[in-house]
Design a protein around this motif. Structure first.
Motif, PDB file in Angstrom:
ATOM      1  N   PRO A   7       0.800  -1.238   0.000  1.00 49.61           N
ATOM      2  CA  PRO A   7       0.000   0.000   0.000  1.00 49.61           C
ATOM      3  C   PRO A   7       0.825   1.277   0.000  1.00 49.61           C
ATOM      4  O   PRO A   7       0.515   2.215   0.734  1.00 49.61           O
ATOM      5  N   PHE A   8       1.899   1.306  -0.789  1.00 48.39           N
ATOM      6  CA  PHE A   8       2.760   2.498  -0.798  1.00 48.39           C
ATOM      7  C   PHE A   8       2.967   2.995  -2.216  1.00 48.39           C
ATOM      8  O   PHE A   8       3.159   2.200  -3.139  1.00 48.39           O
ATOM      9  N   SER A  20      -3.635   3.357  -1.101  1.00 49.67           N
ATOM     10  CA  SER A  20      -2.187   3.496  -1.025  1.00 49.67           C
ATOM     11  C   SER A  20      -1.840   4.713  -0.180  1.00 49.67           C
ATOM     12  O   SER A  20      -2.616   5.658  -0.078  1.00 49.67           O
ATOM     13  N   GLU A  21      -0.671   4.670   0.453  1.00 52.95           N
ATOM     14  CA  GLU A  21      -0.189   5.796   1.250  1.00 52.95           C
ATOM     15  C   GLU A  21       1.063   6.346   0.586  1.00 52.95           C
ATOM     16  O   GLU A  21       1.858   5.583   0.029  1.00 52.95           O
ATOM     17  N   THR A  23       4.721   7.594   0.319  1.00 52.94           N
ATOM     18  CA  THR A  23       5.935   7.303   1.082  1.00 52.94           C
ATOM     19  C   THR A  23       7.140   7.691   0.264  1.00 52.94           C
ATOM     20  O   THR A  23       7.040   7.935  -0.929  1.00 52.94           O
ATOM     21  N   TRP A  37       5.100  -2.803   8.047  1.00 52.86           N
ATOM     22  CA  TRP A  37       4.154  -3.438   7.111  1.00 52.86           C
ATOM     23  C   TRP A  37       4.591  -4.884   6.835  1.00 52.86           C
ATOM     24  O   TRP A  37       3.768  -5.806   6.824  1.00 52.86           O
ATOM     25  N   ARG A 285      -8.197  -0.965   5.810  1.00 49.17           N
ATOM     26  CA  ARG A 285      -7.168  -0.185   5.131  1.00 49.17           C
ATOM     27  C   ARG A 285      -6.340   0.593   6.145  1.00 49.17           C
ATOM     28  O   ARG A 285      -6.759   1.632   6.635  1.00 49.17           O
ATOM     29  N   THR A 287      -1.829   0.859   7.056  1.00 53.30           N
ATOM     30  CA  THR A 287      -0.536   0.269   6.682  1.00 53.30           C
ATOM     31  C   THR A 287       0.048  -0.607   7.785  1.00 53.30           C
ATOM     32  O   THR A 287       1.048  -1.268   7.588  1.00 53.30           O
ATOM     33  N   SER A 288      -0.564  -0.603   8.964  1.00 53.00           N
ATOM     34  CA  SER A 288      -0.123  -1.555   9.991  1.00 53.00           C
ATOM     35  C   SER A 288      -1.345  -2.019  10.779  1.00 53.00           C
ATOM     36  O   SER A 288      -2.368  -1.342  10.828  1.00 53.00           O
TER      37      SER A 288
END
Ligand code: SF4
Length: 335
Positions: A7-8, A20-21, A23, A37, A285, A287-288
């Protein structure tokens, strides 16, 4: 059949609404958020071993996103080792051309060492103006350079987009002709869709951008079909072409509704039990520390509807290729 959602992304594309994030790239797996992650994916693997094993009749692994190529290679290797089911009949990683060029040939060698035998590259267009409009990180020169880094012997897939505002037929023809000259084993070409929540949806709503006309989209789809078929590509799904024998195994198994397990935030899974029950589930959703957010037991009617809808996308379904452009809207509306 295992899917891992990474998701990056290092920037957001104009048209995208995938989870998505944002980064920045980093060199080792020791840095957050990749390290966290990765550990959380490994924990999910441990918790879902039985479910994963049930999906391996189709022996494939797919890292999609987001942008898997922003991951340090140590993260990828840790997940592959934790899974421990390789070698896979097909092991795909989606890559961004800019990451490949930046990380260099050593990165590609590492992917092969981990067992990757298929690389799907998001080229989208070879027109720099269109790439800038899409807010892609790469330009056409970087895409060429990145493709040249892919070794023979693996399956190389190129992703393209059609129906983009401002993209003329000539621009698309130029892109497809050049891509064909690279001889990738596989080409995916998706018509731009306006996704709620994307930057593009906002631009259209406030009048800054005018959607491509249906006529433009149809012409560009026909251009693709014509050019790729003349170059010997098998049009086996609405948006996918392959040289014979290089049809995607993993994606084809989605279209025939084989069970799959989706690991990572936002990933979906389909579990089929021996008694015939079919359960779709999806992760939250984040990222962790994501969890299974929801699940549903599919009714026989829903299963039948999905079978028809998915098979209709392929050359094995009831809709002939000449009607696929019209059928795509109808089918997409059923998803
Ligand atoms: S299209 Fe791919 S690279 Fe672009 S924002 Fe979406 S997931 Fe990220």
């Amino acid at each position: 059949m295992i899917y891992v959602h990474v998701p990056f992304c290092r920037s957001f594309c104009t048209y995208c609404d995938f989870y998505s994030e944002l980064t920045h790239s980093c060199r080792t797996g020791a840095e957050r958020p990749f390290a966290q992650w990765t550990e959380d994916v490994c924990a999910e693997i441990a918790a879902r071993r039985a479910e994963i094993a049930d999906t391996l009749a189709v022996n494939t692994l797919y890292f999609g996103g987001g942008t898997p190529s922003v991951l340090p290679k140590e993260c990828l290797s840790r997940i592959v080792d934790t899974l421990g089911y390789g070698p896979y009949d097909e092991f795909t990683v989606e890559v961004n051309p800019e990451d490949l060029v930046e990380k260099g040939p050593g990165y590609v060698r590492s992917l092969l060492k981990f067992g990757v035998n298929r690389i799907s590259m998001g080229v989208q267009s070879l027109d720099d103006g269109i790439l800038r409009w899409m807010n892609r990180r790469h330009d056409a020169a970087r895409a060429r350079e990145a493709f040249r880094m892919l070794p023979a012997g693996i399956s190389r897939s190129v992703d393209l987009i059609t129906g983009v505002p401002g993209m003329t037929d000539k621009m698309l023809q130029h892109t497809v002709d050049e891509v064909v000259s690279w001889c990738p084993e596989h080409v995916s070409a998706y018509q731009l869709s306006i996704e709620e929540g994307s930057a593009l949806a906002g631009m259209i709503a406030d009048g800054r951008v005018k959607e491509a006309s249906e006529e433009q989209c149809r012409r560009q789809y026909e251009l693709l079909c014509r050019t790729l078929s003349a170059a010997g590509y098998h049009h086996y799904e609405i948006s996918n072409w392959a040289l014979p024998g290089h049809e995607a195994v993993h994606n084809s198994a989605y279209w025939t509704r084989r069970p799959y397990v989706g690991l990572g935030p936002g990933a979906h899974s389909l579990r089929i039990f021996p008694d015939g029950r079919q359960v779709r589930s999806w992760n939250s959703r984040s990222t962790s520390a994501w969890t299974v957010e929801g699940s549903e037991i599919l009714t026989p009617e829903e299963i039948r509807e999905e079978e028809i809808m998915l098979l209709s996308r392929t050359d094995r379904g009831p809709i002939p290729e000449r009607d696929w452009f019209v059928a795509d809207d109808i089918i997409s509306g059923m998803i």
